[in-house]
Design a protein around this motif. Structure first.
Motif, short mmCIF file in Angstrom:
data_model
loop_
_atom_site.label_atom_id
_atom_site.label_comp_id
_atom_site.label_asym_id
_atom_site.label_seq_id
_atom_site.Cartn_x
_atom_site.Cartn_y
_atom_site.Cartn_z
N LEU A 78 0.02 34.57 19.96
CA LEU A 78 0.46 35.94 19.67
C LEU A 78 -0.73 36.89 19.55
O LEU A 78 -0.74 37.99 20.13
CB LEU A 78 1.31 35.97 18.40
CG LEU A 78 1.87 37.33 18.00
CD1 LEU A 78 2.80 37.86 19.08
CD2 LEU A 78 2.59 37.22 16.67
N VAL A 79 -1.76 36.47 18.81
CA VAL A 79 -2.95 37.30 18.64
C VAL A 79 -3.63 37.54 19.99
O VAL A 79 -4.04 38.66 20.30
CB VAL A 79 -3.92 36.65 17.63
CG1 VAL A 79 -5.29 37.30 17.67
CG2 VAL A 79 -3.34 36.70 16.24
N ILE A 80 -3.73 36.51 20.80
CA ILE A 80 -4.37 36.65 22.12
C ILE A 80 -3.55 37.56 23.02
O ILE A 80 -4.08 38.45 23.70
CB ILE A 80 -4.59 35.27 22.75
CG1 ILE A 80 -5.66 34.50 21.96
CG2 ILE A 80 -4.99 35.39 24.22
CD1 ILE A 80 -5.74 33.03 22.30
N THR A 81 -2.22 37.37 23.01
CA THR A 81 -1.35 38.20 23.83
C THR A 81 -1.42 39.65 23.42
O THR A 81 -1.55 40.55 24.26
CB THR A 81 0.10 37.70 23.74
OG1 THR A 81 0.15 36.36 24.24
CG2 THR A 81 1.05 38.57 24.55
N ASN A 82 -1.40 39.91 22.11
CA ASN A 82 -1.48 41.29 21.62
C ASN A 82 -2.83 41.91 21.97
O ASN A 82 -2.90 43.09 22.34
CB ASN A 82 -1.25 41.34 20.11
CG ASN A 82 0.19 41.06 19.75
OD1 ASN A 82 1.09 41.15 20.57
ND2 ASN A 82 0.42 40.70 18.50
#
Length: 85
Positions: A77-81
């Motif tokens: 999620l952090v990487i995607t965001n």
């Protein structure tokens, strides 16, 4: 010849520039993950040489270890965001 990854933080391994670079990278990644509310429990530094080898390592690796499925989802999620910016 096979190599055995080894932690360079032992007293027998000199703090070479490559090991310092990997330690700095590990610490920066840990700090960024902490700011994102994520903790990887087994981050350390590994080197590619056998215990009896002397001299400076050609490189050192940041070993991220293993994590639970919820932590893996949080990382994703952090990487995607971040990639969406």
């Amino acid at each position: 010849m096979t190599t055995t990854p080894r932690r360079p933080d032992s007293a027998t391994v000199p703090a070479t520039p490559k090991i310092k670079e990997a330690l700095d990278a590990r610490d920066a990644l840990a700090a960024a993950l902490t700011r994102a509310g994520i903790q990887l429990p087994a981050m350390d530094i590994r080197t590619p040489w056998d215990d009896d080898r002397t001299g400076e390592a050609p490189y050192a690796l940041v070993h991220l270890g293993v994590c639970s499925a919820p932590v893996a989802h949080a990382l994703a999620l952090v990487i995607t965001n971040g990639a969406a910016r």
